[in-house]
Design an enzyme around this catalytic site. Structure first.
Site, PDB file in Angstrom:
ATOM      1  N   SER A 126      -5.143  21.608  32.580  1.00 40.78           N
ATOM      2  CA  SER A 126      -6.422  21.458  31.862  1.00 40.78           C
ATOM      3  C   SER A 126      -6.576  20.013  31.401  1.00 40.78           C
ATOM      4  O   SER A 126      -5.596  19.283  31.310  1.00 40.78           O
ATOM      5  CB  SER A 126      -6.439  22.377  30.637  1.00 40.78           C
ATOM      6  OG  SER A 126      -6.221  23.720  31.029  1.00 40.78           O
TER       7      SER A 126
ATOM      8  N   GLY B 239      -6.247  19.499  24.455  1.00 46.63           N
ATOM      9  CA  GLY B 239      -7.393  20.233  24.977  1.00 46.63           C
ATOM     10  C   GLY B 239      -7.382  21.713  24.593  1.00 46.63           C
ATOM     11  O   GLY B 239      -8.150  22.503  25.120  1.00 46.63           O
TER      12      GLY B 239
ATOM     13  N   GLU C 196      -0.959  26.651  29.679  1.00 48.45           N
ATOM     14  CA  GLU C 196      -0.345  25.483  30.322  1.00 48.45           C
ATOM     15  C   GLU C 196       1.178  25.627  30.339  1.00 48.45           C
ATOM     16  O   GLU C 196       1.845  25.354  31.334  1.00 48.45           O
ATOM     17  CB  GLU C 196      -0.732  24.200  29.585  1.00 48.45           C
ATOM     18  CG  GLU C 196      -2.179  23.791  29.784  1.00 48.45           C
ATOM     19  CD  GLU C 196      -2.563  22.587  28.953  1.00 48.45           C
ATOM     20  OE1 GLU C 196      -1.940  22.360  27.888  1.00 48.45           O
ATOM     21  OE2 GLU C 196      -3.502  21.874  29.351  1.00 48.45           O
TER      22      GLU C 196
ATOM     23  N   LYS D 290      -0.765   7.249  27.524  1.00 51.54           N
ATOM     24  CA  LYS D 290       0.088   8.393  27.198  1.00 51.54           C
ATOM     25  C   LYS D 290       1.576   8.022  27.168  1.00 51.54           C
ATOM     26  O   LYS D 290       2.392   8.824  26.711  1.00 51.54           O
ATOM     27  CB  LYS D 290      -0.157   9.528  28.185  1.00 51.54           C
ATOM     28  CG  LYS D 290      -1.620   9.892  28.439  1.00 51.54           C
ATOM     29  CD  LYS D 290      -2.416  10.183  27.168  1.00 51.54           C
ATOM     30  CE  LYS D 290      -3.851  10.581  27.410  1.00 51.54           C
ATOM     31  NZ  LYS D 290      -4.002  11.939  27.944  1.00 51.54           N
TER      32      LYS D 290
HETATM   33  O1  DER Z   1      -4.305  19.853  26.352  1.00 50.48           O
HETATM   34  C1  DER Z   1      -3.573  19.299  27.210  1.00 50.48           C
HETATM   35  O2  DER Z   1      -2.353  19.259  27.138  1.00 50.48           O
HETATM   36  C2  DER Z   1      -4.268  18.636  28.354  1.00 50.48           C
HETATM   37  O3  DER Z   1      -3.400  18.496  29.426  1.00 50.48           O
HETATM   38  C3  DER Z   1      -4.904  17.344  27.894  1.00 50.48           C
HETATM   39  O4  DER Z   1      -4.615  17.048  26.557  1.00 50.48           O
HETATM   40  C4  DER Z   1      -4.583  16.146  28.743  1.00 50.48           C
HETATM   41  O5  DER Z   1      -5.471  15.194  28.343  1.00 50.48           O
HETATM   42  P1  DER Z   1      -6.377  14.344  29.338  1.00 50.48           P
HETATM   43  O6  DER Z   1      -7.778  14.845  29.178  1.00 50.48           O
HETATM   44  O7  DER Z   1      -6.189  12.953  28.849  1.00 50.48           O
HETATM   45  O8  DER Z   1      -5.875  14.560  30.749  1.00 50.48           O
END
Ligand code: DER
Length: 232
Positions: free
Chosen positions: A30, A100, A106, A124
């Site tokens: 996600s 997210g 996940e 990151k």
């Molecule tokens: O919620 C999560 O872990 C998602 O993978 C997300 O936080 C990843 O963030 P991104 O929109 O920068 O890919």
């Protein structure tokens, strides 16, 4: 934008270098980076020879929108490879995820996959969890347990704990794809993410934490100069 180009470069290279020709079951994460993973996989000529397992409603939409076959994890509990984003990655490939609000499915997909590959942009990368990502560790809880879990987390050392609110998208708390609440607990820099995860997970009311330890085998970072950095 530079960040979007970085996400795309990481995602495309991760798929190109890791997608197995014999893949039968593929996990799709996600967030905004995994959008490019689904796009790249959607370009494969053999996309009818495997099913894709979602990690939430957004992920399900990505699978459908890219003409991929949607599978249910109840039917395909063994996943060949899973791709997902992350909010923060440390040099041991421990992750903070859940920005997210999709961390439960996940993590279910990540632990069900033979190989789990992270795709991210340069923001990151971190020396330790809790340094670059300062919004706290996302924790999914059963809604009616918050008045118990919040003080429990503070006893574990959380400086602040907030129930994630929907803001302009929804009055009141965010409701996850699993009909739960999300807490964001700020523990500062996290030296031992596995130990912290175990302590949080043991609390009554906690469904799952956004601390993914010892799961990812590789992490692809799109850089500002267009290059891609791979940690493994
Ligand atoms: O919620 C999560 O872990 C998602 O993978 C997300 O936080 C990843 O963030 P991104 O929109 O920068 O890919």
């Amino acid at each position: 934008s530079l960040v979007e180009q970085a996400k795309k470069a990481a995602a495309y290279q991760a798929v190109d270098e890791n997608f197995p020709a014999t893949a039968k079951v593929v996990g799709i994460g996600s967030g905004s980076t995994v959008v490019y993973v689904a796009e790249r996989i959607g370009q494969l000529s053999n996309k009818d020879s495997f099913v894709c397992i979602p990690t939430g409603f957004q992920s399900k939409q990505l699978i459908i929108d890219n003409g991929l076959q949607l599978g249910a994890i109840e039917q395909f509990p063994e996943i060949d490879i899973a791709f997902d984003g992350a909010d923060e990655v440390d040099p041991a490939l421990n992750l903070i995820k859940g920005g997210g609000a999709c961390l439960f499915q996940e993590k279910l997909v990540a632990v069900s996959a033979k190989k789990f590959v992270v795709v991210a942009d340069y923001r990151k990368k971190s020396d330790s969890l809790g340094i670059q990502w300062t919004q706290g560790v996302p924790i999914e809880i059963v809604p009616n347990s918050y008045a118990k879990v919040i003080p429990d987390l503070k006893k574990l050392g959380a400086k602040t704990v907030n129930i994630r609110q929907g803001g302009s998208a929804k009055a009141g708390p965010v409701i996850t794809d699993n009909n739960n609440f999300l807490l964001d607990a700020d523990f500062g820099a996290i030296k031992d993410p596995k130990a912290l995860h175990d302590q949080i997970k043991a609390l009554v009311g906690v469904v799952e934490t956004g601390l993914f330890t010892e799961m990812a085998s590789k992490s692809y970072f799109g850089e500002q100069d267009g290059k891609v950095n791979v940690w493994s």
